[in-house]
Structure formats: C-alpha cells, structure tokens
Design a protein around this motif. Sequence first.
Motif, short mmCIF file in Angstrom:
data_model
loop_
_atom_site.label_atom_id
_atom_site.label_comp_id
_atom_site.label_asym_id
_atom_site.label_seq_id
_atom_site.Cartn_x
_atom_site.Cartn_y
_atom_site.Cartn_z
N VAL A 62 1.16 -1.37 0.39
CA VAL A 62 0.04 -0.29 0.09
C VAL A 62 1.29 0.98 -0.65
N SER A 63 0.71 1.93 -1.13
CA SER A 63 1.24 3.34 -1.05
C SER A 63 0.28 4.78 -0.98
N LEU A 64 0.64 5.45 -0.36
CA LEU A 64 -0.13 6.70 -0.44
C LEU A 64 0.58 7.77 -0.09
N LYS A 65 0.34 8.98 -0.99
CA LYS A 65 1.27 9.41 -1.56
C LYS A 65 0.63 10.89 -1.51
N ASP A 66 1.49 12.31 -1.59
CA ASP A 66 0.90 13.18 -1.23
C ASP A 66 -0.43 13.43 -0.44
N PRO A 67 -0.71 13.44 0.74
CA PRO A 67 -1.69 14.02 1.95
C PRO A 67 -2.05 15.12 0.99
N ASP A 68 -1.37 15.99 2.00
CA ASP A 68 -1.86 17.69 1.25
C ASP A 68 -1.98 18.05 0.07
N GLY A 69 -2.00 16.97 -1.56
CA GLY A 69 -2.52 17.37 -2.32
C GLY A 69 -1.31 17.59 -3.33
N PRO A 70 -1.85 18.46 -4.20
CA PRO A 70 -2.82 18.43 -4.47
C PRO A 70 -3.52 17.40 -5.20
N PHE A 71 -3.24 16.45 -4.81
CA PHE A 71 -3.29 15.13 -5.47
C PHE A 71 -3.38 13.92 -4.73
N ALA A 72 -4.01 13.36 -3.46
CA ALA A 72 -3.86 12.43 -2.80
C ALA A 72 -3.87 11.36 -3.88
N HIS A 106 0.47 -8.30 -13.52
CA HIS A 106 1.07 -8.58 -12.81
C HIS A 106 2.90 -7.43 -11.90
N PRO A 107 2.41 -6.94 -11.53
CA PRO A 107 1.60 -7.05 -10.60
C PRO A 107 0.67 -6.48 -10.94
N PHE A 108 -0.93 -7.17 -10.02
CA PHE A 108 -2.63 -6.68 -9.59
C PHE A 108 -1.94 -5.34 -9.53
N THR A 109 -2.86 -4.37 -9.16
CA THR A 109 -2.30 -2.69 -8.92
C THR A 109 -3.85 -1.94 -9.18
N VAL A 110 -4.01 -1.49 -8.04
CA VAL A 110 -5.45 -0.75 -7.48
C VAL A 110 -4.44 0.81 -7.96
N LEU A 111 -4.98 2.45 -8.36
CA LEU A 111 -4.69 3.34 -8.15
C LEU A 111 -5.51 4.01 -8.43
N ALA A 112 -5.83 4.68 -7.56
CA ALA A 112 -6.80 5.62 -6.90
C ALA A 112 -5.84 7.55 -6.38
N GLU A 113 -6.88 8.43 -7.16
CA GLU A 113 -6.88 9.84 -7.52
C GLU A 113 -7.96 10.17 -6.81
N VAL A 114 -7.91 11.17 -6.05
CA VAL A 114 -8.31 12.44 -5.52
C VAL A 114 -8.33 13.64 -5.43
N ASP A 115 -8.56 14.89 -6.05
CA ASP A 115 -8.75 16.15 -5.69
C ASP A 115 -8.70 16.68 -4.60
N VAL A 116 -7.56 16.88 -3.43
CA VAL A 116 -7.91 17.42 -2.04
C VAL A 116 -7.66 19.24 -1.96
#
Length: 122
Positions: A62-72, A106-116
């Motif tokens: 699990v990778s979490l990037k840019d928690p302050d944006g512009p895109f988390a 492979h590897p199976f990957t889910v990518l999500a992006e939200v404008d914060v």
Amino acid sequence: DSGRDAAAELDAIVSAFSLVGVRVEVEGELPRRPEVAAAFVRVVREACTNSCRHAHAKRVFVSLKDPDGPFARLTVADDGTGRAGIPGMRREIESVGGRLAVKRDHPFTVLAEVDVRGKADD
C-alpha cells in the motif's frame, strides 16, 4: 479526530491480515481530508480482502502519496492472481470526487487519485 480514526483503522487492517498470513506493507500517510482518508482505508480493506480471498496473495503493498495535495494518491498492489470487488472500490473513490484505475497485469494494482485542494476540514 476522524483522521486518527482512519489511521487506527488502517493499522487494524494490517494487524488483522497478518493473523491470516498476509503481510500488508504501508508506505506514506493518509490524506488530511477525513472523508478521503476514510475512503482510502475502505479501498485498502476491500483490496486486501480480495487479495487474500480471491488472489491468494501473501503480500500486499500500500502506497499513500501527496496527503496534502493537490492530488492524494493511493496504490495497492499484491503478489496474487485474479481479482473481484472493483466496482465497490470505484464507487468508494468516486464518492469523494476521485477516480480509480486498475492495472490487471502482474502485479495486479489498484490506483486511486483524489483532488484534495481547497477542501480541508481544519
């Protein structure tokens, strides 16, 4: 504080999956916006469940990037095969104004992006 609640829930997911032999490795920080953090955690839970139940994965990254944006950004990848549950994860991210993509190779990957930007609940 719902930001702390989301972080505690993420820790609980890591602990729970370790009990069934699935190692969940988390890198980065959850977004500051509580509703986005909560959506990310729900997607992580669903992705981990799918990785374990359907893909027989032993490791989830699990990778979490840019928690302050512009895109988390959230990325979840695993070492398993096969998948289910994508529509629910997509709805979860779209409910907070984001988008979800899937890489099926492979590897199976889910990518999500939200404008914060400009929507912090400080």
